[in-house]
Write a protein that holds these residues in place. Structure first.
Motif, PDB file in Angstrom:
ATOM      1  N   VAL A 241      12.847  81.706 -24.428  1.00 51.83           N
ATOM      2  CA  VAL A 241      12.723  80.476 -23.640  1.00 51.83           C
ATOM      3  C   VAL A 241      12.802  80.885 -22.177  1.00 51.83           C
ATOM      4  CG1 VAL A 241      13.711  78.221 -23.097  1.00 51.83           C
ATOM      5  CG2 VAL A 241      13.806  79.093 -25.450  1.00 51.83           C
ATOM      6  N   GLU A 242      11.787  80.566 -21.432  1.00 56.39           N
ATOM      7  CA  GLU A 242      11.721  81.007 -20.049  1.00 56.39           C
ATOM      8  C   GLU A 242      11.445  79.825 -19.135  1.00 56.39           C
ATOM      9  OE1 GLU A 242       9.495  84.531 -19.740  1.00 56.39           O
ATOM     10  OE2 GLU A 242      10.201  84.969 -17.722  1.00 56.39           O
ATOM     11  N   GLN A 243      12.223  79.743 -18.063  1.00 54.78           N
ATOM     12  CA  GLN A 243      12.049  78.661 -17.093  1.00 54.78           C
ATOM     13  C   GLN A 243      11.521  79.226 -15.791  1.00 54.78           C
ATOM     14  OE1 GLN A 243      16.208  76.718 -18.418  1.00 54.78           O
ATOM     15  NE2 GLN A 243      15.107  75.548 -16.859  1.00 54.78           N
ATOM     16  N   ASN A 244      10.814  78.372 -15.036  1.00 54.12           N
ATOM     17  CA  ASN A 244      10.279  78.859 -13.765  1.00 54.12           C
ATOM     18  C   ASN A 244      11.428  79.245 -12.846  1.00 54.12           C
ATOM     19  OD1 ASN A 244      10.760  76.017 -13.805  1.00 54.12           O
ATOM     20  ND2 ASN A 244       9.733  75.805 -11.841  1.00 54.12           N
ATOM     21  N   SER A 245      11.214  80.383 -12.204  1.00 59.27           N
ATOM     22  CA  SER A 245      12.295  80.934 -11.392  1.00 59.27           C
ATOM     23  C   SER A 245      12.546  80.020 -10.200  1.00 59.27           C
ATOM     24  CB  SER A 245      11.935  82.326 -10.915  1.00 59.27           C
ATOM     25  OG  SER A 245      10.751  82.317 -10.183  1.00 59.27           O
ATOM     26  N   GLY A 246      13.762  79.844  -9.866  1.00 58.54           N
ATOM     27  CA  GLY A 246      14.109  79.041  -8.707  1.00 58.54           C
ATOM     28  C   GLY A 246      14.645  79.926  -7.608  1.00 58.54           C
ATOM     29  N   PRO A 247      15.393  79.349  -6.723  1.00 57.56           N
ATOM     30  CA  PRO A 247      15.704  77.929  -6.741  1.00 57.56           C
ATOM     31  C   PRO A 247      14.535  77.082  -6.238  1.00 57.56           C
ATOM     32  CG  PRO A 247      16.791  78.992  -4.893  1.00 57.56           C
ATOM     33  CD  PRO A 247      16.111  80.074  -5.675  1.00 57.56           C
ATOM     34  N   LEU A 248      14.549  75.820  -6.638  1.00 54.76           N
ATOM     35  CA  LEU A 248      13.520  74.878  -6.252  1.00 54.76           C
ATOM     36  C   LEU A 248      14.130  73.901  -5.253  1.00 54.76           C
ATOM     37  CD1 LEU A 248      10.678  73.656  -6.775  1.00 54.76           C
ATOM     38  CD2 LEU A 248      11.723  72.308  -8.607  1.00 54.76           C
ATOM     39  N   SER A 249      13.475  73.736  -4.142  1.00 56.72           N
ATOM     40  CA  SER A 249      13.968  72.841  -3.110  1.00 56.72           C
ATOM     41  C   SER A 249      12.918  71.784  -2.809  1.00 56.72           C
ATOM     42  CB  SER A 249      14.302  73.622  -1.833  1.00 56.72           C
ATOM     43  OG  SER A 249      14.800  72.766  -0.826  1.00 56.72           O
ATOM     44  N   VAL A 250      13.300  70.512  -2.893  1.00 54.06           N
ATOM     45  CA  VAL A 250      12.376  69.421  -2.608  1.00 54.06           C
ATOM     46  C   VAL A 250      13.048  68.427  -1.668  1.00 54.06           C
ATOM     47  CG1 VAL A 250      11.232  69.660  -4.852  1.00 54.06           C
ATOM     48  CG2 VAL A 250      13.083  67.991  -4.571  1.00 54.06           C
ATOM     49  N   PRO A 251      12.268  67.704  -0.889  1.00 56.14           N
ATOM     50  CA  PRO A 251      12.862  66.677  -0.020  1.00 56.14           C
ATOM     51  C   PRO A 251      13.191  65.432  -0.815  1.00 56.14           C
ATOM     52  CG  PRO A 251      10.503  66.757   0.291  1.00 56.14           C
ATOM     53  CD  PRO A 251      10.840  67.872  -0.651  1.00 56.14           C
ATOM     54  N   GLU A 252      14.144  64.678  -0.332  1.00 54.92           N
ATOM     55  CA  GLU A 252      14.523  63.409  -0.956  1.00 54.92           C
ATOM     56  C   GLU A 252      13.303  62.502  -1.081  1.00 54.92           C
ATOM     57  OE1 GLU A 252      17.745  61.577   1.060  1.00 54.92           O
ATOM     58  OE2 GLU A 252      17.838  59.821  -0.264  1.00 54.92           O
ATOM     59  N   GLY A 253      13.154  61.908  -2.257  1.00 59.26           N
ATOM     60  CA  GLY A 253      12.032  61.015  -2.503  1.00 59.26           C
ATOM     61  C   GLY A 253      10.819  61.684  -3.126  1.00 59.26           C
TER      62      GLY A 253
END
Lengths: 112, 114
Positions: free
Chosen positions: A4-16
């Motif tokens: 089981v493999e997840q996309n490497s992060g970290p993932l940063s997104v703006p609010e909204g």
């Protein structure tokens, strides 16, 4: 290849914004898929489960499953700072009755 | 009490000590699980119990000894642990140990082996 493999992060997104978390799995016979959220220092909390191809929506969360391509994803709409956490993908692999195999997790940060 | 509870929440033990972790579920479930979560590693299943019977031992060293006296209680007995056993130990439960049943986690026991 990891089971089981997840996309490497970290993932940063703006609010909204929409946060997109992806997970692939190795066993084509897998039938059950789960997304957990884990805040720092806390235990995993179940967000969604999905068993059939297609989309499953629950509030701001949408899980998407494509068994032919062996991936499952989690979309978080209108992301909030409180969504900042590690998201864990878990799969009941086809050869492991009753066992969940977890990915390594994707760290999501939603910044104001 | 609701959900899945675990005690103690924090434990520090020497390598020669013997201690036990306790888990209790208040959900009416029949399956219970022990997981280990180490830093930088995925959650790792250790043991599965279904209707009090052990159905899975994921090649766990014998210094970890589980016990399930009934469907609501699960213990993990620890003895002569190693420093690398320091981790977050999580208990979970589900309606059954089948593939479609959702697992719910307790708060975990943070174990430090000195």
């Amino acid at each position: 290849q990891k089971e089981v493999e997840q996309n490497s992060g970290p993932l940063s997104v703006p609010e909204g914004a929409i946060a997109s978390l992806n997970c692939t799995y190795s066993d084509r016979g897998s039938q059950s898929f789960f997304w957990y959220r884990q805040y720092s220092g806390k235990s995993p909390e179940l967000i969604m489960s999905i068993y059939s191809n297609g989309d499953k929506e629950d509030g701001r969360f949408t899980a998407q499953l494509n068994k032919a391509s062996q991936y499952v994803s989690l979309l978080i709409r209108d992301s909030q700072p409180s969504d900042s956490a590690t998201y864990l993908c878990a799969v009941n692999l086809g050869t492991s009755y009753g066992k969940l195999t977890f990915g390594q997790g994707t760290i999501l940060t939603v910044h104001p | 009490e609701t959900g899945v509870t675990q005690t103690p929440r924090h434990l520090v033990m020497g390598m020669t000590n013997k201690k036990s972790l306790k888990c209790e579920q208040h959900l009416g479930h029949n399956a219970m699980y022990w997981y280990k979560q180490s830093a930088k590693k995925p959650l790792e299943l250790m043991f599965v119990y279904n209707f009090k019977e052990q159905t899975e031992n994921n090649s766990v060293p014998s210094r970890f000894s589980p016990e399930c006296p009934n469907s609501s209680h699960l213990f993990l007995h620890l003895h002569t642990l190693q420093p690398e056993d320091s981790a977050l130990y999580l208990c979970a439960s589900s309606q059954d140990a089948g593939e479609v049943y959702e697992q719910y986690f307790g708060p975990g026991t943070r174990l430090t082996v000195t």
